[in-house]
Design a protein around this motif. Structure first.
Motif, short mmCIF file in Angstrom:
data_model
loop_
_atom_site.label_atom_id
_atom_site.label_comp_id
_atom_site.label_asym_id
_atom_site.label_seq_id
_atom_site.Cartn_x
_atom_site.Cartn_y
_atom_site.Cartn_z
N PRO B 194 -33.56 -49.33 95.88
CA PRO B 194 -34.16 -48.62 96.69
C PRO B 194 -34.00 -47.02 96.72
O PRO B 194 -32.68 -46.86 96.03
N ASN B 195 -34.75 -46.30 96.92
CA ASN B 195 -34.65 -45.07 96.56
C ASN B 195 -34.90 -44.15 97.93
O ASN B 195 -35.84 -44.20 98.47
N ASN B 196 -33.93 -43.16 98.33
CA ASN B 196 -34.39 -42.27 99.63
C ASN B 196 -34.43 -42.84 100.73
O ASN B 196 -34.18 -42.10 101.85
N HIS B 197 -34.97 -44.16 100.71
CA HIS B 197 -34.78 -44.80 102.07
C HIS B 197 -34.13 -46.11 102.08
O HIS B 197 -34.07 -46.72 101.01
N ASN B 198 -33.75 -46.82 103.20
CA ASN B 198 -33.12 -48.20 103.22
C ASN B 198 -34.71 -49.01 102.95
O ASN B 198 -35.67 -48.84 103.30
N ASP B 199 -34.21 -50.10 102.07
CA ASP B 199 -34.89 -51.39 101.97
C ASP B 199 -34.43 -52.27 103.22
O ASP B 199 -33.43 -51.87 104.12
N TRP B 200 -35.05 -53.39 103.18
CA TRP B 200 -34.80 -54.50 104.33
C TRP B 200 -33.04 -54.72 104.22
O TRP B 200 -32.33 -54.87 105.23
N HIS B 201 -32.74 -54.99 103.08
CA HIS B 201 -31.19 -55.23 103.19
C HIS B 201 -30.18 -54.02 103.45
O HIS B 201 -29.17 -54.19 104.07
N ALA B 202 -30.49 -52.81 102.69
CA ALA B 202 -29.60 -51.62 103.09
C ALA B 202 -29.88 -51.28 104.52
O ALA B 202 -28.66 -50.92 105.35
N ALA B 203 -30.97 -51.40 105.20
CA ALA B 203 -31.00 -51.16 106.66
C ALA B 203 -30.08 -52.08 107.50
O ALA B 203 -29.27 -51.60 108.34
N GLN B 204 -29.90 -53.34 107.20
CA GLN B 204 -29.00 -54.21 107.85
C GLN B 204 -27.61 -54.01 107.41
O GLN B 204 -26.82 -54.24 108.19
N ARG B 205 -27.36 -53.48 106.50
CA ARG B 205 -26.09 -53.25 105.95
C ARG B 205 -25.49 -52.16 106.91
O ARG B 205 -24.58 -52.16 107.51
N CYS B 206 -26.37 -51.07 107.08
CA CYS B 206 -26.33 -49.88 107.70
C CYS B 206 -25.57 -50.38 109.36
O CYS B 206 -24.94 -49.90 110.00
#
Lengths: 255, 255
Positions: B194-206
């Motif tokens: 992912p670039n510049n924005h969260n994808d599904w997994h990154a958002a949940q990690r946040c």
């Protein structure tokens, strides 16, 4: 050749946010008097050219493939606003012509998406379908070009905004162009020192210098509308005030 | 403290111009699934703070005097679009807070009109009515701040967009902040890079790193909506997908 005025407002439009002048009050009551950002559509035999892109809902007005091209006078926000949403679309690229301006507006050049930017240069004519467009220099605070647009049967329309007066070469081109209609910005009522845009008197001088058969005033600010309401000035027969949504069918002319 | 999601779309929105995926088709048929540009309203006891200004019709949604202030995460066009029209209004100045960014967007700083720009700095809290806002650094392609917003009774909401992941100091601040809800951008379905924005997994990690009681996904792109339709993924109970027009009433919390 049909020219439709989609948006005829100066930056800020009519009604202006928070303003209570007679023109702004009228705009809130009667949608025929609303002026949205600058935008016009020229249609001729399958060619559909959008002049300026100030309306923010271009992506909702025009289905993919409808527009032959977008032609920009300059890169001020109120003339390119609608491109920001459109650019991320999934559709064939739309050619977007504009004056040489390395800055463009915000990150349009960095992230053009489906917009294919091309540079128009003064007096270097180009063709879009059956239409021939000649870029004409104008006088504004950012590089700005008007366009002399000609159909195959001598239908002629000049779109000249934003400017304060006409450079001699632009006026000269138009005087030798044959019969034509034109649109020009008239943003203010009579003003002692107009800036960047024509006031009422400067717009009429431009109309005379260019020698247009009919001149449409566009890019109109609320103060001009208000002054028209208060003073009901005599309007010469070759001058007409544009309004959002109205159109003019430009007749062929052999001269 | 009520937080209303006025716009929950990524740049391009849903439906995306010209796209025929299931999410875009659904958006064209059912206005509840349209996602407009990023914008949220926080209201508490007379304070009305607009978070981001991506909607182009702010001047038609909010009467002069309604907004206490506008608070920007950053100066990308889809987060500031609505300011261009608003600025020319005739009304009391609106304070507009944003991160340090000398460029801003287009000519907003050159011609602020009735917008009174002010610089927010990371971890330097400021107050708007009864609300206390702490700017939190995010990770994006332009200087970007999220905001931890707190009401007098411990109502806490963190607005964290646009970002890819959370800087350690931001996550640390949130973990020690007490109970709160948050909104974060989740623009893509699962993506290898992912670039510049969260994808599904990154958002949940946040969401996990910050320890939010409830996390609203916003700044949603059509591809995420389409993936949700196709795959109907299991959504953890502390995650909710925001939608244009819905609101959450953030409860006071003593911790």
């Amino acid at each position: 050749m049909r020219v439709t005025f989609l948006g005829t407002g100066a930056a800020g439009g009519v009604p202006l946010y928070g303003c209570e002048c007679a023109a702004c009050a009228r705009g809130r009551q009667d949608p025929r008097h609303v002026r949205r950002p600058c935008c016009a559509l020229v249609e001729h035999d399958g060619a559909r050219v959008l002049l300026d892109a100030g309306l923010t809902d271009l992506h909702e007005r025009f289905a993919p493939g409808f527009l032959t091209a977008i032609v920009l006078t300059h890169f001020h926000p109120d003339h390119v606003h609608g491109l920001f949403h459109l650019r991320w679309g999934k559709a064939d690229a739309i050619p977007v012509y504009g004056p040489p301006d390395t800055d463009g507006c915000a990150d349009l050049f960095k992230h053009p998406g489906m917009l294919s930017f091309r540079t128009a240069r003064k007096f270097e004519a180009f063709e879009l379908g059956a239409l021939r467009l000649t870029p004409l220099p104008l006088v504004h605070s950012k590089p700005t070009l008007g366009y002399a647009i000609e159909g195959p049967a001598g239908e002629r329309f000049a779109y000249l905004t934003d400017t304060l007066g006409l450079p001699p070469r632009t006026a000269g081109f138009l005087r030798s162009w044959g019969e034509f209609e034109m649109a020009i910005d008239c943003s203010y009522p009579p003003h002692p020192a107009p800036n960047n845009h024509n006031d009422w008197h400067a717009a009429q001088r431009c109309a005379l210098e260019a020698g247009a058969r009919r001149t449409w005033l566009t890019h109109v600010g609320h103060a001009l509308d208000d002054w028209m309401i208060q003073h009901a000035p005599v309007v010469p027969s070759h001058i007409a005030l544009a309004a959002d949504g109205i159109f003019t069918d430009v007749e062929p002319c052999l001269r």
